[in-house]
Design a protein around this motif. Structure first.
Motif, PDB file in Angstrom:
ATOM      1  N   ALA A   4       0.828  -1.212   0.000  1.00 39.22           N
ATOM      2  CA  ALA A   4       0.000   0.000   0.000  1.00 39.22           C
ATOM      3  C   ALA A   4       0.860   1.258   0.000  1.00 39.22           C
ATOM      4  CB  ALA A   4      -0.927  -0.013   1.210  1.00 39.22           C
ATOM      5  N   TRP A   5       1.926   1.252   0.801  1.00 43.37           N
ATOM      6  CA  TRP A   5       2.820   2.412   0.841  1.00 43.37           C
ATOM      7  C   TRP A   5       3.497   2.636  -0.507  1.00 43.37           C
ATOM      8  CZ3 TRP A   5       3.246   6.224   4.257  1.00 43.37           C
ATOM      9  CH2 TRP A   5       2.787   6.029   5.566  1.00 43.37           C
ATOM     10  N   LEU A   6       3.910   1.545  -1.153  1.00 44.55           N
ATOM     11  CA  LEU A   6       4.586   1.679  -2.448  1.00 44.55           C
ATOM     12  C   LEU A   6       3.626   2.118  -3.550  1.00 44.55           C
ATOM     13  CD1 LEU A   6       6.873  -1.497  -2.364  1.00 44.55           C
ATOM     14  CD2 LEU A   6       7.557   0.877  -1.975  1.00 44.55           C
ATOM     15  N   ALA A   7       2.368   1.708  -3.422  1.00 48.71           N
ATOM     16  CA  ALA A   7       1.381   2.042  -4.453  1.00 48.71           C
ATOM     17  C   ALA A   7       0.788   3.433  -4.269  1.00 48.71           C
ATOM     18  CB  ALA A   7       0.265   1.000  -4.453  1.00 48.71           C
ATOM     19  N   SER A 122      12.247  -9.114   6.634  1.00 48.06           N
ATOM     20  CA  SER A 122      10.819  -9.346   6.414  1.00 48.06           C
ATOM     21  C   SER A 122       9.993  -8.814   7.593  1.00 48.06           C
ATOM     22  CB  SER A 122      10.542 -10.835   6.194  1.00 48.06           C
ATOM     23  OG  SER A 122      10.896 -11.594   7.338  1.00 48.06           O
ATOM     24  N   GLY A 123      10.506  -9.008   8.802  1.00 46.29           N
ATOM     25  CA  GLY A 123       9.800  -8.490   9.977  1.00 46.29           C
ATOM     26  C   GLY A 123       9.743  -6.971   9.990  1.00 46.29           C
ATOM     27  N   ILE A 124      10.879  -6.343   9.682  1.00 47.05           N
ATOM     28  CA  ILE A 124      10.939  -4.875   9.671  1.00 47.05           C
ATOM     29  C   ILE A 124      10.050  -4.296   8.574  1.00 47.05           C
ATOM     30  CG2 ILE A 124      12.455  -2.895   9.227  1.00 47.05           C
ATOM     31  CD1 ILE A 124      14.726  -4.586  10.527  1.00 47.05           C
ATOM     32  N   LEU A 125      10.142  -4.897   7.369  1.00 53.80           N
ATOM     33  CA  LEU A 125       9.386  -4.367   6.236  1.00 53.80           C
ATOM     34  C   LEU A 125       7.900  -4.697   6.306  1.00 53.80           C
ATOM     35  CD1 LEU A 125      11.967  -5.165   3.414  1.00 53.80           C
ATOM     36  CD2 LEU A 125      11.321  -2.898   4.247  1.00 53.80           C
ATOM     37  N   LEU A 126       7.560  -5.712   7.085  1.00 49.22           N
ATOM     38  CA  LEU A 126       6.147  -6.054   7.253  1.00 49.22           C
ATOM     39  C   LEU A 126       5.500  -5.208   8.342  1.00 49.22           C
ATOM     40  CD1 LEU A 126       3.790  -7.907   6.431  1.00 49.22           C
ATOM     41  CD2 LEU A 126       4.590  -9.530   8.162  1.00 49.22           C
ATOM     42  N   PHE A 127       6.169  -5.116   9.495  1.00 52.51           N
ATOM     43  CA  PHE A 127       5.565  -4.429  10.628  1.00 52.51           C
ATOM     44  C   PHE A 127       5.920  -2.944  10.708  1.00 52.51           C
ATOM     45  CE2 PHE A 127       5.572  -8.910  11.949  1.00 52.51           C
ATOM     46  CZ  PHE A 127       4.216  -9.058  12.220  1.00 52.51           C
ATOM     47  N   ALA A 132       3.521   2.605  11.206  1.00 54.66           N
ATOM     48  CA  ALA A 132       3.288   3.988  10.780  1.00 54.66           C
ATOM     49  C   ALA A 132       1.814   4.362  10.798  1.00 54.66           C
ATOM     50  CB  ALA A 132       3.859   4.208   9.384  1.00 54.66           C
ATOM     51  N   ILE A 133       0.922   3.363  10.756  1.00 53.68           N
ATOM     52  CA  ILE A 133      -0.514   3.636  10.838  1.00 53.68           C
ATOM     53  C   ILE A 133      -1.102   3.077  12.138  1.00 53.68           C
ATOM     54  CG2 ILE A 133      -0.860   3.783   8.345  1.00 53.68           C
ATOM     55  CD1 ILE A 133      -1.901   0.888   8.395  1.00 53.68           C
ATOM     56  N   GLY A 134      -0.240   2.957  13.134  1.00 53.81           N
ATOM     57  CA  GLY A 134      -0.699   2.533  14.460  1.00 53.81           C
ATOM     58  C   GLY A 134      -1.195   1.100  14.518  1.00 53.81           C
ATOM     59  N   PHE A 135      -0.658   0.240  13.628  1.00 57.14           N
ATOM     60  CA  PHE A 135      -1.043  -1.176  13.556  1.00 57.14           C
ATOM     61  C   PHE A 135      -2.551  -1.349  13.334  1.00 57.14           C
ATOM     62  CE2 PHE A 135       2.921  -1.211  16.007  1.00 57.14           C
ATOM     63  CZ  PHE A 135       3.666  -2.084  15.233  1.00 57.14           C
ATOM     64  N   ASP A 136      -3.152  -0.375  12.687  1.00 57.56           N
ATOM     65  CA  ASP A 136      -4.581  -0.443  12.404  1.00 57.56           C
ATOM     66  C   ASP A 136      -4.875  -1.630  11.480  1.00 57.56           C
ATOM     67  OD1 ASP A 136      -7.252   0.366  12.379  1.00 57.56           O
ATOM     68  OD2 ASP A 136      -6.986   1.509  10.531  1.00 57.56           O
ATOM     69  N   GLY A 137      -5.807  -2.482  11.889  1.00 57.56           N
ATOM     70  CA  GLY A 137      -6.198  -3.629  11.090  1.00 57.56           C
ATOM     71  C   GLY A 137      -5.363  -4.876  11.295  1.00 57.56           C
ATOM     72  N   LEU A 138      -4.332  -4.800  12.129  1.00 58.59           N
ATOM     73  CA  LEU A 138      -3.442  -5.952  12.321  1.00 58.59           C
ATOM     74  C   LEU A 138      -4.188  -7.148  12.928  1.00 58.59           C
ATOM     75  CD1 LEU A 138      -0.638  -7.248  12.283  1.00 58.59           C
ATOM     76  CD2 LEU A 138      -0.175  -6.162  14.493  1.00 58.59           C
TER      77      LEU A 138
END
Length: 208
Positions: A4-7, A122-127, A132-138
């Motif tokens: 989403a960030w890249l798009a 993978s952990g850093i780039l995933l989480f 940055a959006i407060g883990f909304d929807g996690l």
């Protein structure tokens, strides 16, 4: 979240410009993936571009083309640039969770440093993007994935979709898990044959 960030920047462009840039980017990603795998015969570059799934990927801007480049990069850089190979795998997993078998490929073939870097990346780039959006929807994400799988499973190109009409979805999932276990064992057994191990990792990604 990373996808989403890249798009997001493309959403600020005019629709035609955005579609053109994404189409060019996906096409370039396919060509780059073939080049990174060591192919130099120009005719081999035409084959994937004429393949219907690639056409659909270009038309829809599917991120799987970027994953393909990262897969190819992890193979090309596996010995010469282990850090970049690990980051490539981590990036691929963060973009599409189905790329996780690459972690096994690095670990089983003795590239533990690259595997550790891939796991951390993978952990850093995933989480990281999620933070940055407060883990909304996690918390609801696993349920969302399950709902998506149920909605699309009959049209998916998976082992489960192939056998489900004959045995039902419950048994089809059992077959999928058994097939995945078989491929993991085969990947471990063929860890000294890198080409076979890499192909088995790709098969594991497609099977699951």
């Amino acid at each position: 979240p990373l996808t989403a960030w890249l798009a997001a920047p493309f959403a600020m462009l005019p629709e035609l410009v955005s579609e053109l840039l994404v189409g060019i980017g996906v096409t370039g990603a396919v060509v780059a993936a073939v080049w990174l795998m060591g192919v130099r015969d120009w005719r081999c570059y035409l084959l994937p571009l004429l393949w219907l799934p690639v056409y659909e990927g270009v038309r829809t801007g599917n991120a799987i083309a970027v994953v393909a480049v990262l897969w190819a990069a992890s193979w090309s850089w596996r010995d010469r640039r282990p850090v970049l190979a690990g980051v490539s795998v981590g990036f691929a997993v963060a973009l599409k969770l189905i790329a996780w078998p690459l972690l096994l490929f690095l670990a089983f073939t003795g590239r533990r440093r690259a595997a550790a870097i891939a796991l951390a990346a993978s952990g850093i780039l995933l989480f990281g993007p999620w933070a940055a959006i407060g883990f909304d929807g996690l918390a609801s994400y696993p349920h969302l994935l399950l709902a998506l799988e149920r909605a699309e499973r009959s049209d998916a190109c998976t082992l489960a979709a192939l056998v489900a009409p004959a045995v039902g979805w419950t048994m089809a999932q059992v077959v999928t898990y058994a097939g995945a276990a078989f491929l993991i064992v085969a990947l471990f057994r063929h860890r000294r044959d890198e080409r076979a191990a890499f192909a088995l990792a790709l098969a594991l990604m497609l099977e699951t």
